[in-house]
Design a protein around this motif. Structure first.
Motif, PDB file in Angstrom:
ATOM      1  N   LEU A 121      32.835 -24.030  46.979  1.00  0.00           N
ATOM      2  CA  LEU A 121      32.512 -25.174  47.805  1.00  0.00           C
ATOM      3  C   LEU A 121      33.459 -26.373  47.091  1.00  0.00           C
ATOM      4  O   LEU A 121      34.003 -27.122  48.188  1.00  0.00           O
ATOM      5  N   GLY A 122      33.469 -26.343  45.795  1.00  0.00           N
ATOM      6  CA  GLY A 122      34.594 -27.306  45.319  1.00  0.00           C
ATOM      7  C   GLY A 122      36.068 -26.972  45.683  1.00  0.00           C
ATOM      8  O   GLY A 122      36.730 -27.941  46.176  1.00  0.00           O
ATOM      9  N   ARG A 123      36.146 -25.736  45.891  1.00  0.00           N
ATOM     10  CA  ARG A 123      37.584 -25.319  46.170  1.00  0.00           C
ATOM     11  C   ARG A 123      37.801 -25.665  47.779  1.00  0.00           C
ATOM     12  O   ARG A 123      38.773 -26.130  48.159  1.00  0.00           O
ATOM     13  N   PHE A 124      36.716 -25.463  48.436  1.00  0.00           N
ATOM     14  CA  PHE A 124      36.981 -25.624  49.911  1.00  0.00           C
ATOM     15  C   PHE A 124      37.092 -27.069  50.089  1.00  0.00           C
ATOM     16  O   PHE A 124      37.783 -27.825  51.207  1.00  0.00           O
ATOM     17  N   SER A 125      36.351 -27.853  49.593  1.00  0.00           N
ATOM     18  CA  SER A 125      36.322 -29.321  49.520  1.00  0.00           C
ATOM     19  C   SER A 125      37.854 -29.935  49.367  1.00  0.00           C
ATOM     20  O   SER A 125      38.217 -30.931  49.970  1.00  0.00           O
ATOM     21  N   ASN A 126      38.719 -29.319  48.601  1.00  0.00           N
ATOM     22  CA  ASN A 126      39.894 -29.773  48.289  1.00  0.00           C
ATOM     23  C   ASN A 126      40.828 -29.459  49.510  1.00  0.00           C
ATOM     24  O   ASN A 126      42.166 -29.869  49.617  1.00  0.00           O
ATOM     25  N   ILE A 127      40.527 -28.685  50.455  1.00  0.00           N
ATOM     26  CA  ILE A 127      41.114 -28.708  51.749  1.00  0.00           C
ATOM     27  C   ILE A 127      41.524 -30.078  52.200  1.00  0.00           C
ATOM     28  O   ILE A 127      42.368 -30.530  52.709  1.00  0.00           O
ATOM     29  N   PHE A 128      40.223 -30.780  52.144  1.00  0.00           N
ATOM     30  CA  PHE A 128      40.308 -31.992  52.714  1.00  0.00           C
ATOM     31  C   PHE A 128      40.590 -33.044  51.495  1.00  0.00           C
ATOM     32  O   PHE A 128      41.260 -34.212  51.798  1.00  0.00           O
ATOM     33  N   GLY A 129      40.496 -32.458  50.419  1.00  0.00           N
ATOM     34  CA  GLY A 129      40.972 -33.318  49.026  1.00  0.00           C
ATOM     35  C   GLY A 129      42.529 -33.638  49.216  1.00  0.00           C
ATOM     36  O   GLY A 129      42.715 -34.621  49.223  1.00  0.00           O
ATOM     37  N   SER A 130      43.194 -32.582  49.471  1.00  0.00           N
ATOM     38  CA  SER A 130      44.485 -32.429  49.323  1.00  0.00           C
ATOM     39  C   SER A 130      44.907 -33.368  50.630  1.00  0.00           C
ATOM     40  O   SER A 130      46.187 -34.373  50.675  1.00  0.00           O
ATOM     41  N   LEU A 131      44.432 -33.329  51.690  1.00  0.00           N
ATOM     42  CA  LEU A 131      44.659 -34.205  52.837  1.00  0.00           C
ATOM     43  C   LEU A 131      44.536 -35.785  52.656  1.00  0.00           C
ATOM     44  O   LEU A 131      45.115 -36.680  52.859  1.00  0.00           O
ATOM     45  N   ILE A 132      43.330 -35.717  51.883  1.00  0.00           N
ATOM     46  CA  ILE A 132      43.064 -37.531  51.478  1.00  0.00           C
ATOM     47  C   ILE A 132      43.958 -37.804  50.637  1.00  0.00           C
ATOM     48  O   ILE A 132      44.508 -39.116  50.750  1.00  0.00           O
ATOM     49  N   VAL A 133      44.195 -37.153  49.577  1.00  0.00           N
ATOM     50  CA  VAL A 133      45.209 -37.802  48.552  1.00  0.00           C
ATOM     51  C   VAL A 133      46.592 -37.991  49.405  1.00  0.00           C
ATOM     52  O   VAL A 133      47.361 -38.835  48.797  1.00  0.00           O
ATOM     53  N   GLY A 134      46.920 -36.913  49.848  1.00  0.00           N
ATOM     54  CA  GLY A 134      48.314 -37.158  50.858  1.00  0.00           C
ATOM     55  C   GLY A 134      48.283 -38.148  51.773  1.00  0.00           C
ATOM     56  O   GLY A 134      49.020 -39.183  51.537  1.00  0.00           O
ATOM     57  N   PHE A 135      47.276 -38.595  52.323  1.00  0.00           N
ATOM     58  CA  PHE A 135      46.957 -39.554  53.076  1.00  0.00           C
ATOM     59  C   PHE A 135      47.139 -41.134  52.295  1.00  0.00           C
ATOM     60  O   PHE A 135      47.854 -42.135  52.819  1.00  0.00           O
ATOM     61  N   ILE A 136      46.710 -41.029  51.169  1.00  0.00           N
ATOM     62  CA  ILE A 136      46.345 -42.207  50.478  1.00  0.00           C
ATOM     63  C   ILE A 136      47.759 -42.504  49.764  1.00  0.00           C
ATOM     64  O   ILE A 136      48.343 -43.752  49.762  1.00  0.00           O
ATOM     65  N   ALA A 137      48.283 -41.571  49.301  1.00  0.00           N
ATOM     66  CA  ALA A 137      49.807 -41.619  48.944  1.00  0.00           C
ATOM     67  C   ALA A 137      50.746 -42.102  49.717  1.00  0.00           C
ATOM     68  O   ALA A 137      51.447 -43.033  49.521  1.00  0.00           O
ATOM     69  N   HIS A 190      50.199 -43.811  52.668  1.00  0.00           N
ATOM     70  CA  HIS A 190      49.488 -45.214  53.524  1.00  0.00           C
ATOM     71  C   HIS A 190      48.888 -46.207  52.316  1.00  0.00           C
ATOM     72  O   HIS A 190      49.239 -47.365  52.889  1.00  0.00           O
ATOM     73  N   LEU A 191      48.550 -45.772  51.580  1.00  0.00           N
ATOM     74  CA  LEU A 191      47.954 -46.786  50.567  1.00  0.00           C
ATOM     75  C   LEU A 191      48.691 -47.096  49.211  1.00  0.00           C
ATOM     76  O   LEU A 191      48.501 -48.021  48.466  1.00  0.00           O
ATOM     77  N   GLY A 192      49.523 -46.082  48.905  1.00  0.00           N
ATOM     78  CA  GLY A 192      50.270 -46.238  47.718  1.00  0.00           C
ATOM     79  C   GLY A 192      49.876 -45.408  46.179  1.00  0.00           C
ATOM     80  O   GLY A 192      48.875 -44.849  46.428  1.00  0.00           O
ATOM     81  N   TYR A 193      50.857 -45.472  45.367  1.00  0.00           N
ATOM     82  CA  TYR A 193      50.408 -44.574  44.342  1.00  0.00           C
ATOM     83  C   TYR A 193      49.259 -45.015  43.337  1.00  0.00           C
ATOM     84  O   TYR A 193      48.682 -44.100  43.104  1.00  0.00           O
ATOM     85  N   VAL A 194      49.090 -46.152  43.175  1.00  0.00           N
ATOM     86  CA  VAL A 194      47.990 -46.737  42.367  1.00  0.00           C
ATOM     87  C   VAL A 194      46.603 -46.177  43.127  1.00  0.00           C
ATOM     88  O   VAL A 194      45.574 -46.032  42.292  1.00  0.00           O
ATOM     89  N   SER A 195      46.618 -46.355  44.404  1.00  0.00           N
ATOM     90  CA  SER A 195      45.454 -46.096  45.122  1.00  0.00           C
ATOM     91  C   SER A 195      44.805 -44.755  44.871  1.00  0.00           C
ATOM     92  O   SER A 195      43.797 -44.522  45.015  1.00  0.00           O
ATOM     93  N   VAL A 196      45.897 -43.658  44.598  1.00  0.00           N
ATOM     94  CA  VAL A 196      45.624 -42.327  44.294  1.00  0.00           C
ATOM     95  C   VAL A 196      44.679 -42.199  43.212  1.00  0.00           C
ATOM     96  O   VAL A 196      43.968 -41.435  43.004  1.00  0.00           O
ATOM     97  N   PHE A 197      45.219 -42.997  42.301  1.00  0.00           N
ATOM     98  CA  PHE A 197      44.542 -42.834  40.736  1.00  0.00           C
ATOM     99  C   PHE A 197      43.093 -43.721  41.055  1.00  0.00           C
ATOM    100  O   PHE A 197      42.145 -43.331  39.977  1.00  0.00           O
ATOM    101  N   LEU A 198      43.004 -44.617  41.891  1.00  0.00           N
ATOM    102  CA  LEU A 198      41.549 -45.237  41.822  1.00  0.00           C
ATOM    103  C   LEU A 198      40.704 -44.019  42.725  1.00  0.00           C
ATOM    104  O   LEU A 198      39.290 -44.032  42.162  1.00  0.00           O
ATOM    105  N   PHE A 199      41.071 -43.335  43.539  1.00  0.00           N
ATOM    106  CA  PHE A 199      40.335 -42.274  44.231  1.00  0.00           C
ATOM    107  C   PHE A 199      40.102 -41.336  43.191  1.00  0.00           C
ATOM    108  O   PHE A 199      39.121 -40.920  43.046  1.00  0.00           O
ATOM    109  N   ILE A 200      41.005 -40.780  42.361  1.00  0.00           N
ATOM    110  CA  ILE A 200      40.790 -39.629  41.294  1.00  0.00           C
ATOM    111  C   ILE A 200      39.649 -40.238  40.163  1.00  0.00           C
ATOM    112  O   ILE A 200      38.740 -39.703  39.937  1.00  0.00           O
ATOM    113  N   GLY A 201      39.863 -41.426  39.970  1.00  0.00           N
ATOM    114  CA  GLY A 201      38.660 -42.011  38.813  1.00  0.00           C
ATOM    115  C   GLY A 201      37.508 -41.940  39.390  1.00  0.00           C
ATOM    116  O   GLY A 201      36.513 -41.847  38.859  1.00  0.00           O
TER     117      GLY A 201
END
Length: 454
Positions: free
Chosen positions: A403-419, A421-432
């Protein structure tokens, strides 16, 4: 003589139970254990090494194939879909055909698939091969952890699973070094990174030292087979260590012929499944959000491919150090608290990493992230296999991991979208934030598992 007495006692109860857990727990660590550990460390090494090949290759693919970050995200998503299916079905398969046989097939699958990655001629072919690699990688990981949890004595179980993870995580910086050396060789250099990932098939040369899990046989009611394996193990240990102590009195063994996924959502298993699934989902967002995207994010912000690769090498040196620390403290504190604290520290270091483009700061906080992240990961592999009973171990840990790996199907898309449209720093706010969620889940709801017979 003592060992003969203990074996005689077991024969008396042969038709009811084979006392495998107590017989394994009283064995001193010996050559038998080290042979198992060596073979499974090979699986871990190339399993984890392969998880990071695409992130290292991505900048070269962007240049040579003219693809975008969004396309990289799509390739990554299919990789994680394969991991979800591999973990979920792999655990189920190993619960039915045995740990050893399942592991051999899954290692072969991810090794051959990684080699096929090197032959990819376009994005669709790479997607197919990454998907198949993901199936084999995740399935092999789940079966390896189940085998380790069932074979090693209870009081050192976490230590040796974490040690195996440490050896596996050494594959990360070594793979980064290999990538940094071969990718610049030419337009075909990235293909050699995938060839390196296929070397894991050497596991087959050492797998002959592995017995089938006697606990797996015992749980299926196959007491004669469990006893035969235990006698071989005990005789080998006795030859090296001398007479063995008599095991504790046997307890009746509950045998379940068919343990389906429905049982993972009943009784005490429900809480375990929900907590582990939540932790693996947030860990996947945080772990792979950092490891898979940092090279591409740095390149997109003006850092050259060569510098990006070597930044990655310097940072990832912290990975085996973190796993070593994780192994050393694994039995000294409850694993749930090791996990909660290391997740919190990873969140803090990751946030600081994303606040600057100063090379020294990037390397220092990247190094710290790799240390704390691997303290967490090395203990999570041990922790995930512990709360479930034998009949649910592979299926339960496989479902949570999957399930963790399945969630990253969306996680990759989320991180890509954040990178984008919202920028570099926002990616690390999400990760944190993902790492903080792990810490809270474990601290409030995680079960204690150290030194409990499973």
């Amino acid at each position: 003589m003592q060992v003969n007495t203990s074996i005689k006692q077991v024969h008396t109860h042969n038709r009811e139970f084979s006392n495998v857990a107590n017989r394994l727990d009283r064995l001193p660590i010996s050559r038998v254990h080290y042979q198992v550990l060596f073979a499974l460390c090979i699986v871990y090494f190339f399993d984890l090494a392969d998880l990071f090949t695409l992130s290292n290759v991505a900048p070269a693919l962007i240049d040579q194939w003219g693809i975008s970050l969004k396309t990289i995200a799509n390739i990554t998503a299919f990789s994680f879909l394969g991991m979800f299916l591999g973990a979920s079905l792999g655990g189920w398969v190993s619960d039915r055909i045995g740990r050893k046989k399942a592991l051999s097939w899954f290692v072969l699958l991810f090794s051959i698939s990684s080699m096929l990655n090197a032959l990819a001629w376009n994005v669709p072919s790479l997607i197919v091969f990454r998907f198949l690699t993901g199936v084999g990688v995740a399935a092999a990981m789940i079966v390896t952890n189940s085998y380790l949890a069932e074979f090693f004595p209870t009081h050192v179980r976490g230590k040796y699973i974490s040690f195996c993870a440490m050896v596996g995580l050494i594959g990360v910086p070594i793979t980064n070094v290999v990538s940094a050396l071969v990718i610049p060789l030419g337009p075909w250099g990235w293909r050699l990174v995938f060839v390196w990932g296929a070397v894991g098939m050497i596991y087959s040369l050492f797998s002959r030292h592995l017995e089938e899990s006697p606990r797996w046989h015992e749980n299926r009611g196959e007491f004669d087979k469990a006893n035969a394996i235990m006698r071989r193990i005990e005789q080998r240990v006795e030859q090296e260590k001398g007479a063995l102590p008599i095991p504790k009195e046997p307890m009746p063994v509950k045998t379940i012929q068919k343990a389906g996924y429905l049982g993972l959502f009943k009784g005490r298993n429900l809480k375990i499944t929900l907590v582990l699934a939540g932790v693996w989902i947030f860990e996947t967002f945080g772990f792979y959000g950092f490891a898979s995207w940092v090279p591409s994010l740095l390149k997109s912000n003006g850092v050259t491919i060569e510098k990006t690769l070597w930044y990655n090498v310097l940072q990832s040196i912290g990975a085996p150090l973190g796993a070593l620390i994780g192994s050393m403290i694994s039995e000294k504190f409850q694993r749930k608290w090791i996990l909660a604290v290391s997740a919190f520290l990873t969140a803090m270091a990751g946030l600081l990493y994303g606040m600057t483009f100063i090379p020294l700061i990037i390397i220092v906080f990247g190094f710290i992230v790799n240390v704390t992240e691997r303290v967490f990961t090395s203990n999570l592999y041990a922790y995930t296999s512990e709360p479930y009973s034998t009949e649910y171990r592979s299926s339960g840990s496989g479902l949570a991991y999957g399930l963790g790996r399945f969630s990253n199907i969306f996680g990759s898309l989320i991180v890509g979208f954040i990178a984008i449209h919202l920028g570099y720093v926002s990616v690390f706010l999400f990760i944190g934030g993902c790492w903080l969620a792990c810490a809270v889940l474990l601290a409030l709801f995680g079960p204690n598992t150290n030194a409990k017979q499973i």
